[in-house]
Design an enzyme around this catalytic site. Structure first.
Site, PDB file in Angstrom:
ATOM      1  CB  CYS A 279     -95.656  43.887  66.182  1.00  0.00           C
ATOM      2  SG  CYS A 279     -95.751  45.681  66.213  1.00  0.00           S
TER       3      CYS A 279
ATOM      4  CG  HIS B   7     -87.554  53.898  63.608  1.00  0.00           C
ATOM      5  ND1 HIS B   7     -87.752  53.609  64.928  1.00  0.00           N
ATOM      6  CD2 HIS B   7     -87.659  55.231  63.492  1.00  0.00           C
ATOM      7  CE1 HIS B   7     -87.965  54.731  65.592  1.00  0.00           C
ATOM      8  NE2 HIS B   7     -87.914  55.727  64.741  1.00  0.00           N
TER       9      HIS B   7
ATOM     10  CG  HIS C 172     -94.159  54.675  68.666  1.00  0.00           C
ATOM     11  ND1 HIS C 172     -94.130  54.880  67.308  1.00  0.00           N
ATOM     12  CD2 HIS C 172     -93.193  53.774  68.920  1.00  0.00           C
ATOM     13  CE1 HIS C 172     -93.181  54.130  66.777  1.00  0.00           C
ATOM     14  NE2 HIS C 172     -92.608  53.447  67.725  1.00  0.00           N
TER      15      HIS C 172
ATOM     16  CD  GLU D  75     -93.824  52.037  74.648  1.00  0.00           C
ATOM     17  OE1 GLU D  75     -93.476  51.353  73.670  1.00  0.00           O
ATOM     18  OE2 GLU D  75     -93.831  51.598  75.810  1.00  0.00           O
TER      19      GLU D  75
ATOM     20  CB  THR E  99     -94.066  47.948  74.979  1.00  0.00           C
ATOM     21  OG1 THR E  99     -93.762  48.839  73.907  1.00  0.00           O
ATOM     22  CG2 THR E  99     -95.254  48.459  75.758  1.00  0.00           C
TER      23      THR E  99
ATOM     24  CB  CYS F 255     -94.913  44.337  73.626  1.00  0.00           C
ATOM     25  SG  CYS F 255     -95.762  43.585  72.261  1.00  0.00           S
TER      26      CYS F 255
ATOM     27  CB  SER G 142     -84.416  50.448  69.120  1.00  0.00           C
ATOM     28  OG  SER G 142     -85.768  50.493  69.403  1.00  0.00           O
TER      29      SER G 142
ATOM     30  CB  SER H 147     -90.789  48.318  61.831  1.00  0.00           C
ATOM     31  OG  SER H 147     -89.399  48.179  62.056  1.00  0.00           O
TER      32      SER H 147
HETATM   33  S1  SF4 Z   1     -96.565  47.255  71.970  1.00  0.00           S
HETATM   34 FE1  SF4 Z   1     -95.228  47.918  70.316  1.00  0.00          FE
HETATM   35  S2  SF4 Z   1     -94.200  46.033  69.666  1.00  0.00           S
HETATM   36 FE2  SF4 Z   1     -95.989  45.409  70.853  1.00  0.00          FE
HETATM   37  S3  SF4 Z   1     -97.641  45.079  69.362  1.00  0.00           S
HETATM   38 FE3  SF4 Z   1     -97.800  47.188  70.117  1.00  0.00          FE
HETATM   39  S4  SF4 Z   1     -96.632  48.418  68.645  1.00  0.00           S
HETATM   40 FE4  SF4 Z   1     -96.009  46.289  68.359  1.00  0.00          FE
END
Ligand code: SF4
Length: 280
Positions: A12, A40, A76, A128, A161, A191, A220, A263
């Site tokens: 991401c 992870h 995070h 997070e 998120t 997110c 996760s 990830s």
């Molecule tokens: S909030 Fe988390 S899942 Fe969304 S872009 Fe940021 S790191 Fe990636």
């Protein structure tokens, strides 16, 4: 055989940004440490280590050369006091907290300033959520996964998120029913990367005869994609590398779907596609 790859695969935005920055720094011959795992995923971690990136996991066990090194704060985020500590003990820190995560921290802070008690739908032990708590007044927040009644004048419900949208909706409406308050705000802070991937997981699981979900076994969000896929398609498998596919009898399937967590590196995805195209 038809292969359908989800439109959002691989890292991401937040993970990509931290990963690229770490490599950019080691390529400039800087000594780089990441506090905690970037993601992870063992493959990603081993790749970073082989390129010269170092990791440490406890503020009580700082690297001996910290004063000559750069410390990266992963996507995070971390508590404010930890960031201060690191900035005092490293030559430099580079904060790569994902801007989407940071926005949630700031939102929760602003709502507390306006008098709201924060209820966060999330996992207490998740990095997070530890970061969120450590960036706001920790006496005015509760992080929970199961609804419990609250009694506050103003309540604001937010979410980690990476949580599931439908579960969050149920959680929030449950809290709204069982709590006592004068004002209640429900803010969906999931997110967009998570939402897109989860929506697609359902569509692909319905379309495909067999679904491959690629990602670390401890990731996760990858596990969640697997759960969604499994709900709609019994023939779903969670793998972290192409090797696990070799034991499967795939010749009977004509439509194969591929999903990945946030990830999962492109290398793992390409290996799976190549394996399927080669015709096992
Ligand atoms: S909030 Fe988390 S899942 Fe969304 S872009 Fe940021 S790191 Fe990636």
């Amino acid at each position: 055989m038809e292969i359908k790859l989800a439109s959002k695969v691989g890292f991401c935005y937040g993970v990509e940004r931290a990963y690229e920055k770490a490599l950019e720094l080691v390529d400039k011959n800087k000594k780089v440490y990441i506090y905690g795992d970037l993601v992870h995923n063992n493959e990603v971690k081993n790749e970073l280590i082989s390129r010269g990136v170092n990791f440490f996991y406890s503020l009580r066990e700082l690297p001996l050369d910290s004063k000559e090194s750069i410390c990266i704060i992963r996507a995070h985020g971390i508590p404010k006091k930890d960031k201060k500590f690191l900035s005092e003990h490293f030559y430099k820190i580079i904060d790569l907290t994902c801007p989407i995560v940071e926005k949630v921290f700031n939102y929760a802070y602003e709502m507390q300033q306006k008098g709201y008690f924060i209820v966060a739908y999330g996992k207490k032990e998740h990095a997070e959520m530890i970061g969120l708590k450590g960036n706001i007044d920790e006496n005015k927040i509760e992080i929970i996964k199961e609804p419990i009644p609250f009694k506050h004048n103003k309540i604001c419900i937010i979410t980690q998120t990476t949580m599931d949208y439908h579960n969050f909706k149920n959680f929030a409406s449950n809290i709204a029913q069982i709590s006592e308050y004068n004002e209640l705000i429900i803010k969906d802070t999931i997110c967009y990367e998570t939402k897109i991937r989860e929506n697609e997981a359902k569509d692909i699981a319905i379309w495909a005869e067999f679904v491959i979900i690629i990602g670390g076994k401890h990731s996760s969000n990858t596990r969640k994609l697997y759960e969604i896929s499994k709900k709609y398609n019994e023939n779903s498998i969670h793998i972290d590398s192409v090797n696990e596919l070799k034991e499967q009898n795939l010749s009977k399937f004509k439509k194969i779907g591929i999903l990945t967590g946030t990830s999962t590196p492109n290398k793992s995805i390409n290996e799976v596609i190549e394996f399927l195209r080669r015709g096992f």
